[in-house]
Motif scaffolding. Structure first.
Motif, PDB file in Angstrom:
ATOM      1  N   LEU A  44       0.826  -1.198   0.000  1.00 50.86           N
ATOM      2  CA  LEU A  44       0.000   0.000   0.000  1.00 50.86           C
ATOM      3  C   LEU A  44       0.863   1.251   0.000  1.00 50.86           C
ATOM      4  N   ALA A  45       1.972   1.208   0.718  1.00 52.15           N
ATOM      5  CA  ALA A  45       2.849   2.375   0.777  1.00 52.15           C
ATOM      6  C   ALA A  45       3.357   2.745  -0.614  1.00 52.15           C
ATOM      7  N   LEU A  46       3.684   1.735  -1.405  1.00 47.48           N
ATOM      8  CA  LEU A  46       4.164   1.994  -2.762  1.00 47.48           C
ATOM      9  C   LEU A  46       3.041   2.569  -3.626  1.00 47.48           C
ATOM     10  N   LEU A  47       1.831   2.043  -3.478  1.00 47.93           N
ATOM     11  CA  LEU A  47       0.688   2.590  -4.218  1.00 47.93           C
ATOM     12  C   LEU A  47       0.363   4.007  -3.758  1.00 47.93           C
ATOM     13  N   ALA A  48       0.476   4.260  -2.446  1.00 49.39           N
ATOM     14  CA  ALA A  48       0.225   5.603  -1.924  1.00 49.39           C
ATOM     15  C   ALA A  48       1.230   6.592  -2.503  1.00 49.39           C
ATOM     16  N   ASP A  49       2.487   6.161  -2.572  1.00 43.75           N
ATOM     17  CA  ASP A  49       3.510   7.035  -3.134  1.00 43.75           C
ATOM     18  C   ASP A  49       3.261   7.264  -4.620  1.00 43.75           C
ATOM     19  N   VAL A 104      -5.022   8.612   1.536  1.00 42.47           N
ATOM     20  CA  VAL A 104      -3.925   7.760   2.017  1.00 42.47           C
ATOM     21  C   VAL A 104      -4.115   7.421   3.490  1.00 42.47           C
ATOM     22  N   LEU A 105      -4.495   8.395   4.297  1.00 43.29           N
ATOM     23  CA  LEU A 105      -4.679   8.153   5.726  1.00 43.29           C
ATOM     24  C   LEU A 105      -5.830   7.182   5.988  1.00 43.29           C
ATOM     25  N   VAL A 106      -6.910   7.318   5.237  1.00 40.70           N
ATOM     26  CA  VAL A 106      -8.045   6.398   5.392  1.00 40.70           C
ATOM     27  C   VAL A 106      -7.629   4.975   5.027  1.00 40.70           C
ATOM     28  N   GLU A 107      -6.917   4.809   3.921  1.00 42.31           N
ATOM     29  CA  GLU A 107      -6.471   3.485   3.488  1.00 42.31           C
ATOM     30  C   GLU A 107      -5.490   2.877   4.481  1.00 42.31           C
ATOM     31  N   ALA A 108      -4.611   3.713   5.022  1.00 43.48           N
ATOM     32  CA  ALA A 108      -3.645   3.209   5.999  1.00 43.48           C
ATOM     33  C   ALA A 108      -4.361   2.695   7.248  1.00 43.48           C
ATOM     34  N   ALA A 109      -5.400   3.410   7.690  1.00 43.85           N
ATOM     35  CA  ALA A 109      -6.168   2.971   8.860  1.00 43.85           C
ATOM     36  C   ALA A 109      -6.885   1.649   8.576  1.00 43.85           C
ATOM     37  N   ARG A 110      -7.406   1.510   7.357  1.00 47.37           N
ATOM     38  CA  ARG A 110      -8.127   0.280   6.996  1.00 47.37           C
ATOM     39  C   ARG A 110      -7.178  -0.908   6.943  1.00 47.37           C
ATOM     40  N   ARG A 111      -5.969  -0.675   6.452  1.00 47.06           N
ATOM     41  CA  ARG A 111      -4.992  -1.758   6.307  1.00 47.06           C
ATOM     42  C   ARG A 111      -4.345  -2.166   7.629  1.00 47.06           C
ATOM     43  N   VAL A 181       4.324  -6.588   9.122  1.00 50.54           N
ATOM     44  CA  VAL A 181       3.729  -6.069   7.894  1.00 50.54           C
ATOM     45  C   VAL A 181       3.010  -4.746   8.106  1.00 50.54           C
ATOM     46  N   ARG A 182       2.696  -4.409   9.360  1.00 47.99           N
ATOM     47  CA  ARG A 182       2.042  -3.118   9.594  1.00 47.99           C
ATOM     48  C   ARG A 182       2.955  -1.937   9.254  1.00 47.99           C
ATOM     49  N   ALA A 183       4.236  -2.203   9.068  1.00 48.21           N
ATOM     50  CA  ALA A 183       5.156  -1.134   8.669  1.00 48.21           C
ATOM     51  C   ALA A 183       4.727  -0.532   7.337  1.00 48.21           C
ATOM     52  N   ASP A 184       4.085  -1.330   6.487  1.00 50.18           N
ATOM     53  CA  ASP A 184       3.605  -0.821   5.194  1.00 50.18           C
ATOM     54  C   ASP A 184       2.508   0.220   5.404  1.00 50.18           C
ATOM     55  N   ALA A 185       1.534  -0.095   6.281  1.00 53.03           N
ATOM     56  CA  ALA A 185       0.469   0.864   6.577  1.00 53.03           C
ATOM     57  C   ALA A 185       1.017   2.092   7.286  1.00 53.03           C
ATOM     58  N   ALA A 187       4.032   3.394   6.966  1.00 58.40           N
ATOM     59  CA  ALA A 187       4.703   4.236   5.969  1.00 58.40           C
ATOM     60  C   ALA A 187       3.690   5.012   5.143  1.00 58.40           C
ATOM     61  N   SER A 188       2.553   4.361   4.838  1.00 58.69           N
ATOM     62  CA  SER A 188       1.499   5.053   4.092  1.00 58.69           C
ATOM     63  C   SER A 188       0.967   6.242   4.880  1.00 58.69           C
ATOM     64  N   ALA A 189       0.753   6.040   6.192  1.00 52.89           N
ATOM     65  CA  ALA A 189       0.275   7.126   7.045  1.00 52.89           C
ATOM     66  C   ALA A 189       1.289   8.267   7.105  1.00 52.89           C
ATOM     67  N   VAL A 190       2.573   7.916   7.157  1.00 47.17           N
ATOM     68  CA  VAL A 190       3.622   8.940   7.179  1.00 47.17           C
ATOM     69  C   VAL A 190       3.562   9.778   5.901  1.00 47.17           C
ATOM     70  N   ILE A 191       3.370   9.124   4.770  1.00 47.10           N
ATOM     71  CA  ILE A 191       3.269   9.844   3.496  1.00 47.10           C
ATOM     72  C   ILE A 191       2.080  10.801   3.528  1.00 47.10           C
ATOM     73  N   GLY A 192       0.933  10.310   4.029  1.00 43.83           N
ATOM     74  CA  GLY A 192      -0.252  11.157   4.101  1.00 43.83           C
ATOM     75  C   GLY A 192      -0.050  12.361   5.004  1.00 43.83           C
ATOM     76  N   LEU A 193       0.535  12.150   6.182  1.00 45.98           N
ATOM     77  CA  LEU A 193       0.772  13.243   7.119  1.00 45.98           C
ATOM     78  C   LEU A 193       1.810  14.232   6.598  1.00 45.98           C
ATOM     79  N   MET A 194       2.703  13.730   5.782  1.00 43.07           N
ATOM     80  CA  MET A 194       3.741  14.578   5.216  1.00 43.07           C
ATOM     81  C   MET A 194       3.175  15.521   4.151  1.00 43.07           C
ATOM     82  N   ILE A 195       2.127  15.106   3.488  1.00 38.01           N
ATOM     83  CA  ILE A 195       1.539  15.915   2.422  1.00 38.01           C
ATOM     84  C   ILE A 195       0.805  17.131   2.995  1.00 38.01           C
TER      85      ILE A 195
END
Length: 305
Positions: A44-49, A104-111, A181-185, A187-195
């Motif tokens: 998911l992190a790669l898709l979010a990016d 991205v934040l919503v998807e990270a929470a779901r994952r 594996v939660r590291a992927d979610a 990282a996705s949250a970090v990307i969202g918060l960074m934006i």
């Protein structure tokens, strides 16, 4: 009597159009690589990016279109042409960035509650390709970010992409080494918060331009002092400074002139010195001055400082 001094109507973004085109091509290529890599690896992190980079590509495309439109000549109906189109494009960029961050934040929470399988080798390799491409784009945009809101917006977006790609690399390494594996979610949250902060910063600057706020770095009280120091000038009022688009600050003022200078036909000399003063000390080259005799202000309908 009023007079305007115009030196350059070219917008800041138009001077960096070639670099924006190259950055757009690089970004679109990386988006394709990351989408494939994200789908195959399950990251998911790669898709979010990839989604973040796609919005950046759209933003750069809008900026390029806006800068081309803004370069069109002025007309009687639009005396500044369409230069403000660049600011509207920057506004669109800020709003799109906000939307992507929320998704991205919503998807990270779901994952977070799931246990997806992630191919970490492909995930890390793809993210490293994105990071290298982002670094190249940053070098292309580094100089123009100080001159144009649109170029600055593109620079900030690419900078966020670089950090996002590095976050994906870190997440992949954590999963590979620990199996968490939660590291992927995460990282996705970090990307969202960074934006979000970048979107807010860009939006704030755009709103300042649209509300015709005094340009940053221009102290109107200091400007008043300099105008009053010009030979032949007694006072100044109705002083306004604002920005049409990035790199195009403008200023207008009513200037009270000594009657002796008016009677001897030296008004043109006062205008020239005023324009030189503003361009030399405050980097404002488009100025409009109304020269007035003493007592004229009392006949004006509205009074401003």
């Amino acid at each position: 009597m009023g007079a305007g001094h115009v030196h350059d109507h070219g917008t800041a973004a138009s001077r960096h159009r070639g670099r924006l085109v190259l950055v757009l091509a690089i970004t679109l290529a990386v988006v394709g690589v990351q989408v494939v890599g994200g789908l195959v690896s399950g990251s998911l992190a790669l898709l979010a990016d990839a989604g973040h980079m796609l919005t950046d590509a759209v933003g750069v495309g809008v900026a390029l279109t806006a800068s081309a439109v803004a370069a069109r000549p002025a007309t009687d109906a639009r005396t500044y042409g369409l230069q403000r189109a660049e600011i509207l494009a920057a506004l669109a960029n800020a709003l799109v960035l906000t939307g992507v961050a929320v998704w991205v934040l919503v998807e990270a929470a779901r994952r977070w509650g799931g246990q997806p399988e992630v191919a970490t080798g492909l995930m890390i390799g793809t993210a490293l390709v994105g990071a290298a491409a982002n670094a190249a784009s940053l070098l292309l945009l580094r100089r123009g970010r100080r001159e144009s809101l649109n170029v600055r917006g593109a620079y900030l977006e690419v900078l966020g992409d670089l950090v996002g790609s590095l976050a994906v690399v870190a997440a992949g390494a954590v999963i590979a080494l620990t199996g968490w594996v939660r590291a992927d979610a995460l990282a996705s949250a970090v990307i969202g918060l960074m934006i979000l902060p970048r979107a807010w910063s860009l939006l704030r600057d755009v709103v300042d331009v649209l509300l015709e706020a005094t340009p940053r770095g221009v102290d109107l009280e200091h400007v008043r002092e300099h105008i009053r120091g010009v030979p032949g000038v007694l006072d100044v009022h109705d002083l306004h400074a604002w920005t049409i688009t990035s790199g195009v600050p403008v200023l207008s003022a009513h200037v009270v002139v000594d009657p002796g200078w008016i009677d001897t036909g030296r008004s043109g000399e006062v205008l020239d010195r005023l324009a030189e003063c503003l361009a030399g000390h405050f980097d404002v080259e488009h100025c409009t001055f109304q020269l007035e005799p003493v007592g004229h202000q009392a006949h004006e309908l509205a009074h401003h400082p």
